[in-house]
Design a protein around this motif. Sequence first.
Motif, PDB file in Angstrom:
ATOM      1  N   UNK A   1      -8.326  12.256  -3.998  1.00 22.18           N
ATOM      2  CA  UNK A   1      -9.147  13.449  -4.200  1.00 22.18           C
ATOM      3  C   UNK A   1      -9.504  13.724  -5.655  1.00 22.18           C
TER       4      UNK A   1
ATOM      5  N   UNK B   1      -4.486  13.988   6.935  1.00 22.47           N
ATOM      6  CA  UNK B   1      -3.496  13.312   6.099  1.00 22.47           C
ATOM      7  C   UNK B   1      -2.078  13.855   6.232  1.00 22.47           C
ATOM      8  N   UNK B   2      -1.938  15.133   6.481  1.00 22.33           N
ATOM      9  CA  UNK B   2      -0.605  15.722   6.442  1.00 22.33           C
ATOM     10  C   UNK B   2      -0.003  16.007   7.813  1.00 22.33           C
TER      11      UNK B   2
ATOM     12  N   UNK C   1     -12.166  12.571   1.830  1.00 21.88           N
ATOM     13  CA  UNK C   1     -10.883  12.804   2.506  1.00 21.88           C
ATOM     14  C   UNK C   1     -10.691  11.928   3.724  1.00 21.88           C
ATOM     15  N   UNK C   2     -11.749  11.199   4.130  1.00 21.80           N
ATOM     16  CA  UNK C   2     -11.613  10.295   5.291  1.00 21.80           C
ATOM     17  C   UNK C   2     -11.878   8.861   4.845  1.00 21.80           C
TER      18      UNK C   2
ATOM     19  N   UNK D   1      11.764  11.624  -5.178  1.00 26.92           N
ATOM     20  CA  UNK D   1      10.536  11.313  -4.443  1.00 26.92           C
ATOM     21  C   UNK D   1       9.346  11.212  -5.409  1.00 26.92           C
TER      22      UNK D   1
ATOM     23  N   UNK E   1      -9.800  19.611  -6.278  1.00 23.18           N
ATOM     24  CA  UNK E   1     -10.634  18.639  -5.581  1.00 23.18           C
ATOM     25  C   UNK E   1     -11.667  19.352  -4.704  1.00 23.18           C
TER      26      UNK E   1
ATOM     27  N   UNK F   1     -12.332  18.332  -1.633  1.00 22.47           N
ATOM     28  CA  UNK F   1     -12.036  18.041  -0.231  1.00 22.47           C
ATOM     29  C   UNK F   1     -11.644  19.329   0.474  1.00 22.47           C
TER      30      UNK F   1
ATOM     31  N   UNK G   1      -9.535  19.605   6.459  1.00 23.88           N
ATOM     32  CA  UNK G   1      -9.815  18.173   6.671  1.00 23.88           C
ATOM     33  C   UNK G   1      -8.630  17.367   6.163  1.00 23.88           C
TER      34      UNK G   1
ATOM     35  N   UNK H   1       5.981   2.222   4.418  1.00 18.96           N
ATOM     36  CA  UNK H   1       4.551   1.903   4.537  1.00 18.96           C
ATOM     37  C   UNK H   1       4.243   0.869   5.627  1.00 18.96           C
TER      38      UNK H   1
ATOM     39  N   UNK I   1       0.867  -1.180   0.000  1.00 18.66           N
ATOM     40  CA  UNK I   1       0.000   0.000   0.000  1.00 18.66           C
ATOM     41  C   UNK I   1       0.899   1.224   0.000  1.00 18.66           C
ATOM     42  N   UNK I   2       0.647   2.151  -0.886  1.00 19.59           N
ATOM     43  CA  UNK I   2       1.408   3.396  -0.925  1.00 19.59           C
ATOM     44  C   UNK I   2       0.490   4.548  -0.538  1.00 19.59           C
ATOM     45  N   UNK I   3       0.916   5.307   0.449  1.00 21.38           N
ATOM     46  CA  UNK I   3       0.156   6.497   0.834  1.00 21.38           C
ATOM     47  C   UNK I   3       1.022   7.695   0.571  1.00 21.38           C
ATOM     48  N   UNK I   4       0.637   8.461  -0.416  1.00 23.36           N
ATOM     49  CA  UNK I   4       1.422   9.637  -0.757  1.00 23.36           C
ATOM     50  C   UNK I   4       0.560  10.843  -0.448  1.00 23.36           C
ATOM     51  N   UNK I   5       0.845  11.442   0.691  1.00 26.01           N
ATOM     52  CA  UNK I   5       0.015  12.561   1.131  1.00 26.01           C
ATOM     53  C   UNK I   5      -1.408  12.101   1.318  1.00 26.01           C
ATOM     54  N   UNK I   6      -2.322  12.707   0.588  1.00 28.28           N
ATOM     55  CA  UNK I   6      -3.727  12.321   0.743  1.00 28.28           C
ATOM     56  C   UNK I   6      -4.177  11.414  -0.403  1.00 28.28           C
ATOM     57  N   UNK I   7      -3.227  10.721  -1.017  1.00 29.92           N
ATOM     58  CA  UNK I   7      -3.585   9.823  -2.102  1.00 29.92           C
ATOM     59  C   UNK I   7      -3.160   8.406  -1.742  1.00 29.92           C
ATOM     60  N   UNK I   8      -4.017   7.453  -2.091  1.00 29.53           N
ATOM     61  CA  UNK I   8      -3.776   6.075  -1.670  1.00 29.53           C
ATOM     62  C   UNK I   8      -3.706   5.138  -2.872  1.00 29.53           C
TER      63      UNK I   8
END
Lengths: 283, 174
Positions: free
Chosen positions: A169, B149-150, A190-191, B75, B138, B140, B144, B36, A118-125
């Motif tokens: 998003x 997330x950040x 976003x959640x 990155x 977006x 969003x 939030x 991860x 699983x890769x989570x890059x900021x708010x992207x999955x």
Amino acid sequence: MFLQKVYDFFVKFRDYIIFTLLVVMSLSIISLGDFTSIGGLRASVVSVVGFLNDKLLIFPNITALKKENQILRELNIELSNEVTKNFLAEKENNELRKLLDLKQKSKQNIVFADVVGIEKIGNRNYLIINKGSGQGLDFGMTVRTDAGLVGSIVATSGGYSIVETIYNPDVKVSVAIANSSLKGIATWDGKTNLILDNIPKTIQVKSGEQVVTSNFSSRFPSDIPLGYVRSIEPPKSSLFWKIIIQPYAIYNQVQQVVVIKDLPDSSKIDLIKEFYLKNKNKQ
Amino acid sequence: MQFLPEIQIRNNKYVLYSLYFGFAILLGLLQISLIPLIEIADSVPNLLLIFAVWITLREGKTIGFLYTFFLGIIYDIFTLQVIGVSSLSFLFGVLFASFFYRRGKEILVLASYRFILIVFVSVLISNLIENIFYLKLSEINFWTSFIFKWLGSTVYTAILSTIPFFVSFRNKLN
């Protein structure tokens, strides 16, 4: 004298001139968009990421497995009830098809794959799966579980693919409320949920109703379960409902997925483009 | 006190910068493979940004900015993002860190608690910029996304920066 001043200025503010140049370079690279020349490099990166995740994930994620087992048990009970109903319905359906001389729809061309990362890059999955172009997978193919839609493939290498999940998003899913003509665009909140808004208050929507992908989608095949209506919020100052959808497939609990190898019908998209082009030319 | 091999490497800038290059690639691979696995509540630390801040405080502004740009590109390539976004956000984060660079007193900054605070603020700035960029089109809500997330990632990265801090602290004692 002037050159000396320029030189002194450069020496004095050398760091910030370099900083500014690098910022300009970054902005230029962003504006240039996708670099096809690094496509091969990215494919190699996908291979490396997939390989590393595959080899490092020798210890299963116990929490995720437990949760998935619980969901699958519940689903199994529901499905066993459905099987009996479906058996009778299919029997009746076959008889009717024969009567109407309709060809039975061909089964979807699918490939099973394991989630290896699983890769989570900021708010992207994203998910990494252990099947790639070697198994005929390609950009844009839909990925789902037995429960529902997960996302679509955005990058492939020989043995691995990266899946952009609906928990992003910028992913918009064209959906329909099952057993109704109601259609709309669902986006991630976003959640953990999806939001379906711009649905007029005059249309009746009930909690618990199933949401599926609609035939309006140019990205996903139609009738793939997405989730169910968890709640409906009537905003005070608006004429539209805000519908909260609870997705069936939770990306970070998924262990195995199915890739639908059939790509969305490009002829439909081409027709729309052609139509708009004709109208534009007329104007 | 520095060990003899370290002094030799430091005297040969080509070897030193090549080592930084190799280390950046290694960190990029760790970022997408090992990191991860240690996520907490959807938050993962950013190893490359810690390294960018570290290089800036160790080697100065010019080298720091150049490596930060390069680390951002790595990155983006490794995480399949839009190329250039991380370079941009890393650069602004590291710009803050660069104000704390002290020539000849690098180890004092790296081995002080300030280093963790510098990393925290740098990551915060960098994440704010990325958040703005990715939420541009977006629906969003900005806060939030930022809080859920950040912010976690910012705190987690600052916590992980205690590792280079302790390494520098030990070197300072030696």
